[in-house]
Every structure is written in C-alpha cells, then in structure tokens.
Design an enzyme around this catalytic site. Structure first.
Site, short mmCIF file in Angstrom:
data_model
loop_
_atom_site.label_atom_id
_atom_site.label_comp_id
_atom_site.label_asym_id
_atom_site.label_seq_id
_atom_site.Cartn_x
_atom_site.Cartn_y
_atom_site.Cartn_z
N LYS A 54 1.15 -1.19 0.35
CA LYS A 54 -0.17 0.23 0.23
C LYS A 54 0.60 1.58 0.11
CE LYS A 54 -4.12 -1.75 1.90
NZ LYS A 54 -5.42 -1.29 2.53
N ASP A 104 -9.92 3.23 0.23
CA ASP A 104 -10.59 2.65 1.61
C ASP A 104 -11.44 3.56 2.71
OD1 ASP A 104 -9.25 -0.30 1.09
OD2 ASP A 104 -7.44 0.87 2.12
#
Ligand code: ATR
Length: 285
Positions: free
Chosen positions: A70, A106
């Site tokens: 990420k 997210d």
C-alpha cells in the site's frame, strides 16, 4: 460470463491474496453491468517496481493493492490523488497514459459505509480504537470529513500519539488526542461515534473485545466495527446489549470496491447492483 479477446483483466496485487473477497464484489458488479471484465488475484513478488511495470506493460486498466504494497507502490506511480498522498497509502491504481495513478478508496469506502447507515460524520465526536493501518485510515477520514473531535485509543499509546501528531501536521485538524485504551474512562461525555479498528475479535479469536467493560458503551451513540469476520463481533454484541446500534465492516469493503470499479470503468454503479454485490459478499462469508 463469456471471456474473449476483449475481456479486460483487473485484479488485486498483494501477498497473501488467496482469501480476498474483492473478486466477489467486482465480478458480481461486472456481470450485472454487462461489462466485459474479470477480476482476479495476483500473488505478487517483492519487486514492487517490476510488478507495476509488468501490469502496465500488459495493458491492465486497473488494480487494487493490499498489504504489503500500500505504501511501497507510491514511488512508482505516475500520479497520486491528494488524499492518498496525505495519508501515504494507496489501495487502487487507475491506468493513465504515463503509468498508474494511485487512489485510496478505503477512506472513501469507510465514509460511504458510515453515511449509508445514516451516521453523520460532520461535527461528530469520534473515538477511534486502534492505531494500526486501518485505524490510521479511519482517523484521517474523520479529519477530512469535518469531525468535531477525535480521540485515538490504543494498547500501545505511542502509536496513537504518532497518528495524532501526523494528522495535526498534515491536515491542520487540531482537536485530536491519543490515550491508552486502558484509560478510556478519561473520555468525557457521551454521544460518541466509535470506530473499532483493532484486530481484536477477528476470527478465530471471536470471544475477545478491545474493551470488555459494558460501561464504555454509555459513551457511544453508535459503533462502527471495521471487522467483518465474524459478522457480529463481541464488541458489537456488547454495544447492542446497551441498545447502541453497531455495524460491521462489510459495507466498507463493499464501497471501497465500488469506488474502484467506478473509476476503472467510468460508470456509476446503481444502488440495486451495489446491493447485489453486498448479498454476494454475505453469502461468501
Ligand atoms: P491493521 O493494518 O489491520 O490496522 P495492524 O497495523 O497490525 O493491523 O494493527 C493492529 C491493531 O490492533 C493495533 O492497534 C494493535 O494494537 P498495538 O498497536 O498496541 O499493537 C491492535 N491489537 C492487536 N492485538 C491486540 C490486543 N490483543 N489487544 C489490544 N489491541 C490489539
């Protein structure tokens, strides 16, 4: 679904990826929308630059990124969305002419999940439990969306302090503090939105809760749990025992996927198709 020479391939880069639920979301939506696309999982090697170069060279239009990539992908992106840049984590790649642009759905997913339950984030007082990657994203999301105040509670208080400091520095959001989870009694007043972002209570350790004392829930107006396996954690059960509404993290997972799908395919997914993907997720659990 008919796969042919025009089928677009999308997928998730990560390690490990074999238990991901993302293919359920994307393939259900693609089928309902009549999009000639398949979504699969790519257990990638550690050479992040090679992974991104390879995906681009193969003409891949969009990817999701999970642990441990990420943050690792950021140096190899052609461009990065402002929110993803501020928090330093990317979970979605969208192809551009020069390479991939990174986004963080997210955060968008959590916001959409919370608001879809009728919870207002603007001007709310928030308690975030945890200080790992998920808690960090949740706390940034609250700062971006006009929360009134944020208290981050974590077993290791230094990690909560680091997030609080980082948010103050990067977003100018000032009304944030960090405490040890053991000191939750020092939180004043009631009516808080509680975001549970630790791993405590996650399957198979389903009899654990980050806070066991039921009196804690007198401070809560509503509980949003980021865990979705089990679908009802002990933390949620304790909240409901005090008549506090409590939701699991499955809609966050759903909406982060919907947001990525919408960017890749430049469409808006109608609500009834979102609900179909949600039911498919529930069946898969
Ligand atoms: P994620 O990326 O899912 O957020 P993580 O970065 O490993 O995962 O963070 C896990 C979180 O769960 C942390 O807040 C961790 O607390 P510490 O920072 O003190 O380690 C919390 N956590 C894990 N096990 C815990 C336990 N038994 N009791 C309390 N908190 C726990």
């Amino acid at each position: 679904m008919k796969i042919n020479g025009k089928t677009k391939v999308m997928g998730l880069i990560g390690h490990p990826v074999e238990h991901t639920l993302s293919p359920v979301i994307h393939n259900t939506i693609a089928e309902c929308m009549g999009e000639n696309m398949v979504y699969t999982a790519f257990p990638a090697t550690e050479d992040t630059q090679a992974v991104l170069k390879g995906a681009f060279a193969l003409g891949i239009q969009g990817m999701n990124v999970t642990v441990p990539y990420k943050s690792a992908v950021i140096p190899y992106l052609a461009d990065i969305d402002n929110e993803a840049k501020i928090i330093g984590a990317v979970n979605t790649l969208v192809r551009t002419e020069d390479g991939f642009k990174g986004y963080n759905t997210d955060l968008k997913g959590l916001y959409r999940a919370i608001t879809s339950e009728g919870i207002r984030l603007e001007k709310s007082r928030v308690i975030v439990i945890g200080a790992g990657g998920a808690a960090r994203a949740a706390a940034f999301m609250c700062a971006f969306h006009g929360a009134e105040s944020i208290v981050i509670c974590n077993r290791t208080v230094e990690k909560a302090e680091n997030i609080a400091r980082e948010i103050q520095e990067k977003t100018q959001f000032g009304n944030i503090r960090a405490i040890s989870i053991a000191d939750w009694m020092s939180i004043k007043g009631e009516g808080y939105l509680v975001l549970q972002a630790t791993k405590v209570g996650l399957y198979p350790d389903t009899e654990a809760s980050p806070i066991e004392d039921e009196a804690f829930f007198e401070k809560a107006a509503v509980v949003y749990e980021l865990i979705y396996t089990p679908q009802e954690t002990k933390f949620m059960r304790l909240a409901k025992g005090k008549q506090i509404p409590a939701y699991n993290g499955l809609k966050m997972l759903l909406y982060q996927g919907v947001a990525a799908y919408e960017m890749w395919n430049r469409v808006q997914v109608p609500e009834e198709i979102v609900q179909k993907a949600y039911r498919a997720l529930q069946e898969e659990l």
